[in-house]
Write a protein that holds these residues in place. Structure first.
Motif: not given
Lengths: 75, 596
Positions: A5-6, A8, A11-12, A15, A75, B65, B67-68, B70, B78, B81-82, B85-86, B89, B214, B218, B221
């Motif tokens: 469930k963690m 995800t 994002i691309w 998009v 995540r 999102l 649910r993640i 916490r 966020a 961990r991005n 590019w994330v 942008i 987060i 999202f 972007i």
């Protein structure tokens, strides 16, 4: 918490989904209004930008979906 | 040499007289407007369907999102961990609000190519400086906000003062953004004004409240792509309509198509500014204030997975910023060419007898967009607003929670409590913004007002942060008093000018024009004075107050921080932030030389 469930989706991927959906609707609108009254009132309507721009958005979106369909973010 | 009367009449038409009916002669230029206050676009079922896809995604992503989300780190940073590019942008998207896109297209009609300075000297040097020199300090210190850095470098009081100023700034800016969005809905879709503003506020509240930064990132972007989808096709069709770039160059007078050659004298350029105001005011005091210390923007880089990604974030942003400048200023130029062509039939909107320059981009969409594209265009404008508002709110809730609630109200708050406070702060911030929007509705010139806000709130902060970051000599009390005195001085200069107790010319050393013409130049110079007063105060107070030891400053001051992570020998040239910064710099120089 369940490990699965963690995960995800990237994002691309989203998009790509949204761009292709919007591109398809734009393309459809262009096809169905080729002879519509807008062509008389809107400047450059004869270029049918909604058709080719819709196709371009759809293809770009599809590319993003294809490339990122199996990508997940932990995540 | 361009006759000054041309610009004088042009600006008087828009800013002073508001006499917009029929023809207005502006030297060689003619700005023709019709007295319309609302112009409805007719939306087909396809256009509504496109907007529905967008809103459905925005509403859904917050739940997806949640649910993640916490911990407070997930909500505010966020999860750190991005990818670059994330972050890059999202960084640019947070900057691509309605004011920056629609507003500056309108400014291009007033100022010609001088509006491009907001994308060039007003952005690129500061963004590169942030990525190359400042990001290691911010990232290594593991701070969660800019006020957090001020606490670590100076003291708790400096943090609280800066947090308070940031919160006030965000509410003012968010109120204006909400107002502009409601204006677009009301004017171009014919929606009820109150419904427009509350609906916009509700959507931002929904997705930012659920999962904080987060979901903000999202959606930013996605919005980034949608904004380009709307404005690029507009630029293409506009260029076809006017006959290409060559035709724009031929149709416009010299002062409207150069960047620097007419900056020697205020009378020779449409912004009534000199190179001193542009370089010191816009390029240094305002741009560095916004790009290097405004947490709204920098928060995205803090969420990067490592230092290299954090440093690349603003550098990636420079490329999109330059491209955005081409599209936005180009669109404004296209509108200007059409306005000067009586046969084009293109007119700007008029509100309460005043020419609305911001209406140029939406009106061009109405001119060229057929079914489907109208939906893309309107969604693009909505996305600009959402991106800007989400940025405002996610940074507002972080600063409120960490730098006001956790620092002043409840020092022992648990991560769970901080998460809850962050969500409540988002809703409260949006409600305050709604109130701000009703106030903004009464304001005459939104863009000029925004620049004034920047000169008051950002210039003093950047003076103290830059001095503190690169000079151990600055003491905690020096930092605090520098910000305090600089902010009060800038506010006093602005308020005294607004109530006509001092003329606009008071702050401009090379003044030659009327007060109305020189409003933007005054904003630039006010920022310079605020910077100098802040820096001078910080240095003076530091002579007499206690300094922090090197141990206390380790990690926060130049020479006392490890910055080598990004330049390890194993990293190839193409992966080094410095390499891409040099490439940007070359493009920046080339553009300035070509359009000198």
């Amino acid at each position: 918490m369940d490990e699965a469930k963690m995960k995800t989706r990237s994002i691309w991927f989203f998009v790509g989904i949204v761009l292709s959906a919007m591109g398809f609707i734009t393309f459809l609108a262009g096809i169905l209004s080729v002879d519509g009254p807008e062509n008389q009132t809107v400047r450059l309507a004869t270029l049918h930008a909604n058709i080719w721009w819709g196709v371009l958005m759809f293809l770009v979106g599809l590319l993003y979906v294809a490339v990122n369909r199996n990508k997940y973010i932990d995540r | 040499m361009v006759p000054s009367a041309r610009f004088e009449r042009h600006q008087e038409a828009g800013e002073k007289t508001g006499d917009c009916c029929g023809q207005q002669t502006t030297g060689q230029q003619q700005t023709r407007t019709t007295p319309h206050e609302t112009i409805s676009m007719s939306l087909t079922v396809f256009d509504w369907a496109i907007m529905l896809v967008y809103f459905a995604f925005i509403a859904w992503i917050g739940f997806y999102l949640k649910r993640i989300t916490r911990t407070d780190d997930d909500f505010f940073l966020a999860g750190r961990r991005n990818s670059m590019w994330v972050c890059g942008i999202a960084f640019m998207s947070a900057n691509m609000g309605s004011m920056e896109v629609i507003g500056y297209a309108g400014q291009s009609i007033k100022y010609g190519l001088y509006a491009a300075h907001f994308y060039l000297i007003g952005a690129v040097p500061a963004m590169l400086f942030l990525g190359i020199f400042m990001m290691p300090f911010y990232y290594h210190s593991r701070i969660k906000s800019i006020p957090g850095y001020l606490e670590a470098r100076f003291n708790e009081s400096a943090r609280r003062f800066n947090a308070l100023m940031f919160v006030v700034n965000m509410i003012l800016v968010s109120g204006i953004a909400l107002y502009l969005q409601a204006l677009i809905f009301h004017t171009f879709l014919g929606w009820n004004w109150d419904l427009s503003i509350w609906l916009s506020a509700a959507f931002v509240a929904l997705y930012v409240t659920l999962s904080g930064l987060i979901s903000a990132m999202f959606t930013e972007i996605l919005q980034f792509f949608l904004i380009w989808a709307g404005i690029v096709i507009l630029g293409i069709l506009g260029l076809v309509d006017v006959g290409g770039p060559g035709e724009i160059a031929r149709a416009l007078p010299e002062g409207f198509k150069t960047l620097w050659s007419t900056a020697g004298s205020p009378q020779e350029n449409p912004m009534y500014v000199t190179w001193g105001g542009l370089v010191l005011g816009l390029g240094f005091a305002i741009a560095f204030g916004y790009w290097t210390t405004d947490f709204l923007i920098i928060q995205r880089a803090f969420s990067a997975r490592d230092l290299r990604s954090a440093r690349m974030t603003p550098i990636i942003g420079t490329y999109f910023k330059l491209l955005l400048g081409v599209i936005v200023v180009g669109t404004g130029m296209i509108a200007l060419v059409l306005l000067n062509d009586p046969a084009s039939g293109f007119n700007l909107l008029v509100e309460n007898g005043r020419v609305n320059y911001d209406s140029a981009m939406p009106l061009l969409m109405r001119r060229y967009f057929t079914p489907g594209l109208i939906g893309v265009g309107v969604t693009s404008m909505v996305a600009m607003f959402m991106a800007g508002m989400a940025g405002n709110m996610s940074s507002f809730n972080a600063v409120w929670t960490y730098d006001v609630y956790h620092s002043v109200i409840n020092r022992k708050a648990s991560p769970k409590q901080l998460l809850a406070v962050g969500r409540i702060a988002t809703v409260a911030g949006i409600l305050l913004s709604v109130a701000g929007a009703y106030i903004a509705r009464t304001m005459p010139t939104v863009i000029d007002y925004l620049q004034a806000i920047s000169s008051m709130f950002l210039a003093p902060s950047v003076a103290v942060i830059l001095l503190g970051m690169f000079w151990r000599f600055i003491t905690p009390k020096g930092g605090l008093w520098g910000m305090l005195v600089g902010t009060v001085a800038a506010m006093a200069l602005f308020l005294l000018q607004e109530v006509n107790m001092i003329p606009v010319s008071f702050v401009i050393p090379d003044f030659s024009g009327t007060d109305a013409q020189s409003y933007m130049a005054a904003n630039f110079w006010r920022a310079v004075w605020a910077w100098l007063i802040s820096a001078g105060t910080a240095i003076a107070v530091s002579f007499f107050t206690k300094k922090k030891s090197d141990e206390e400053l380790t990690g926060f001051v130049y020479g006392l921080v490890e910055t080598g992570e990004a330049v390890k020998g194993s990293v190839g040239l193409h992966k080094k932030p410095e390499f891409w910064a040099v490439v940007t710099l070359l493009i920046f120089v080339l553009i300035n030389v070509v359009f000198w």
